[in-house]
Scaffold this motif. Structure first.
Motif, PDB file in Angstrom:
ATOM      1  N   MET A  80      29.299 -15.165  -2.130  1.00  0.00           N
ATOM      2  CA  MET A  80      28.380 -15.224  -3.269  1.00  0.00           C
ATOM      3  C   MET A  80      27.144 -14.351  -3.075  1.00  0.00           C
ATOM      4  SD  MET A  80      28.769 -19.220  -4.435  1.00  0.00           S
ATOM      5  CE  MET A  80      27.797 -18.991  -5.935  1.00  0.00           C
ATOM      6  N   ARG A  81      27.191 -13.447  -2.106  1.00  0.00           N
ATOM      7  CA  ARG A  81      26.048 -12.584  -1.791  1.00  0.00           C
ATOM      8  C   ARG A  81      25.694 -11.675  -2.967  1.00  0.00           C
ATOM      9  NH1 ARG A  81      30.596 -10.295  -0.065  1.00  0.00           N
ATOM     10  NH2 ARG A  81      30.908  -8.045  -0.328  1.00  0.00           N
ATOM     11  N   ASP A  82      24.511 -11.082  -2.875  1.00  0.00           N
ATOM     12  CA  ASP A  82      24.118 -10.035  -3.807  1.00  0.00           C
ATOM     13  C   ASP A  82      24.904  -8.795  -3.402  1.00  0.00           C
ATOM     14  OD1 ASP A  82      22.933  -7.862  -5.106  1.00  0.00           O
ATOM     15  OD2 ASP A  82      20.914  -8.673  -4.931  1.00  0.00           O
ATOM     16  N   TRP A  83      25.988  -8.522  -4.083  1.00  0.00           N
ATOM     17  CA  TRP A  83      26.890  -7.435  -3.712  1.00  0.00           C
ATOM     18  C   TRP A  83      26.249  -6.060  -3.931  1.00  0.00           C
ATOM     19  CZ3 TRP A  83      28.202  -4.124  -7.658  1.00  0.00           C
ATOM     20  CH2 TRP A  83      28.026  -4.606  -8.958  1.00  0.00           C
ATOM     21  N   ARG A  84      25.261  -5.987  -4.812  1.00  0.00           N
ATOM     22  CA  ARG A  84      24.606  -4.701  -5.047  1.00  0.00           C
ATOM     23  C   ARG A  84      23.790  -4.251  -3.828  1.00  0.00           C
ATOM     24  NH1 ARG A  84      24.401  -7.543  -9.840  1.00  0.00           N
ATOM     25  NH2 ARG A  84      25.133  -6.439 -11.682  1.00  0.00           N
ATOM     26  N   ARG A  85      23.205  -5.220  -3.121  1.00  0.00           N
ATOM     27  CA  ARG A  85      22.354  -4.919  -1.968  1.00  0.00           C
ATOM     28  C   ARG A  85      22.964  -5.427  -0.660  1.00  0.00           C
ATOM     29  NH1 ARG A  85      17.437  -3.173  -3.442  1.00  0.00           N
ATOM     30  NH2 ARG A  85      16.455  -3.941  -1.560  1.00  0.00           N
ATOM     31  N   ALA A 122      14.939  -7.925  -5.969  1.00  0.00           N
ATOM     32  CA  ALA A 122      15.063  -6.551  -6.479  1.00  0.00           C
ATOM     33  C   ALA A 122      16.184  -6.448  -7.512  1.00  0.00           C
ATOM     34  CB  ALA A 122      15.316  -5.581  -5.331  1.00  0.00           C
ATOM     35  N   THR A 123      17.327  -7.062  -7.231  1.00  0.00           N
ATOM     36  CA  THR A 123      18.433  -7.042  -8.185  1.00  0.00           C
ATOM     37  C   THR A 123      18.060  -7.798  -9.446  1.00  0.00           C
ATOM     38  OG1 THR A 123      20.136  -6.770  -6.501  1.00  0.00           O
ATOM     39  CG2 THR A 123      20.826  -7.783  -8.571  1.00  0.00           C
ATOM     40  N   ASN A 124      17.412  -8.949  -9.303  1.00  0.00           N
ATOM     41  CA  ASN A 124      17.022  -9.731 -10.470  1.00  0.00           C
ATOM     42  C   ASN A 124      16.065  -8.926 -11.352  1.00  0.00           C
ATOM     43  OD1 ASN A 124      17.443 -12.597 -11.536  1.00  0.00           O
ATOM     44  ND2 ASN A 124      15.232 -12.331 -11.743  1.00  0.00           N
ATOM     45  N   ALA A 125      15.114  -8.236 -10.728  1.00  0.00           N
ATOM     46  CA  ALA A 125      14.162  -7.414 -11.491  1.00  0.00           C
ATOM     47  C   ALA A 125      14.887  -6.287 -12.223  1.00  0.00           C
ATOM     48  CB  ALA A 125      13.091  -6.856 -10.563  1.00  0.00           C
ATOM     49  N   MET A 126      15.839  -5.652 -11.552  1.00  0.00           N
ATOM     50  CA  MET A 126      16.605  -4.574 -12.176  1.00  0.00           C
ATOM     51  C   MET A 126      17.389  -5.107 -13.381  1.00  0.00           C
ATOM     52  SD  MET A 126      20.023  -3.367 -12.381  1.00  0.00           S
ATOM     53  CE  MET A 126      20.842  -4.030 -10.956  1.00  0.00           C
TER      54      MET A 126
END
Length: 191
Positions: A80-85, A122-126
């Protein structure tokens, strides 16, 4: 009785689920949540998901006889990680329990498609800069939420199952065809 035969009492499946839900909530008045629904599953809790973005699949038993299994929780956290980062965060076990209980109530063997689990700030902000439907203080950033889809169940069926757990937030996103489930305050919305 086989899985295809009706219950001998003449109750419908929906009636049985309602009775089970009432019993589960009564049995756990201080934790009226997904954990109550999982009691009927025996002493094992399981979660099945796949991620189309990473190509990964997971089918793991994460709880046996009253104890969470550390290695299984690590597997869930990584999945369930942030796959983008490629950032991993501990996923709240209450969220995992809600996902598992909802899946059990849906009576399907199809795994969830995970669209979003943990999101780094960072992903949430994007994502927030691209869509008005992303909360500034999203529970995804705390490892307390998941956005999910099933091919053989509607988002409305998924939302009803999650709402019946009375254990967190449930959002229906019709335009994007997914359901948000989290372990925050009990609430529901349409996005």
């Amino acid at each position: 009785m086989t899985e295809h035969e009706p219950a001998p009492t003449g109750l419908s499946r929906r009636g049985i689920l309602r009775a089970f839900a009432a019993t589960a909530v009564t049995a756990a008045p201080t934790f009226a949540s997904a954990a109550g629904f999982l009691r009927g599953a025996g002493d094992v809790r399981r979660v099945k998901m796949y991620n189309g973005r990473t190509g990964e699949s997971m089918d793991t038993i994460y709880w046996i006889e009253g104890d969470y299994i550390k290695d299984a929780l690590k597997e869930i956290n990584a999945f369930m990680r942030d796959w983008r980062r490629n950032e991993v965060k501990t996923i709240d076990t209450r969220t995992i329990d809600i996902l598992a209980a909802s899946h059990n109530l849906l009576d399907t063997s199809e795994p969830y498609m995970l669209l979003s689990g943990y999101r780094s700030p960072a992903t949430n902000a994007m994502l927030r800069s691209r869509s008005g439907g992303v909360a500034k203080n999203s529970l995804h950033m705390k490892g307390q939420a998941a956005d999910l889809r099933l091919g053989n169940r509607s988002i409305y069926q998924m939302a009803k199952a999650a709402q019946s757990c009375q254990a967190g937030g449930v959002g229906i996103y019709r335009g994007s065809n997914f359901v948000h489930m989290d372990c925050g305050a009990v609430r529901s919305w349409k996005g």
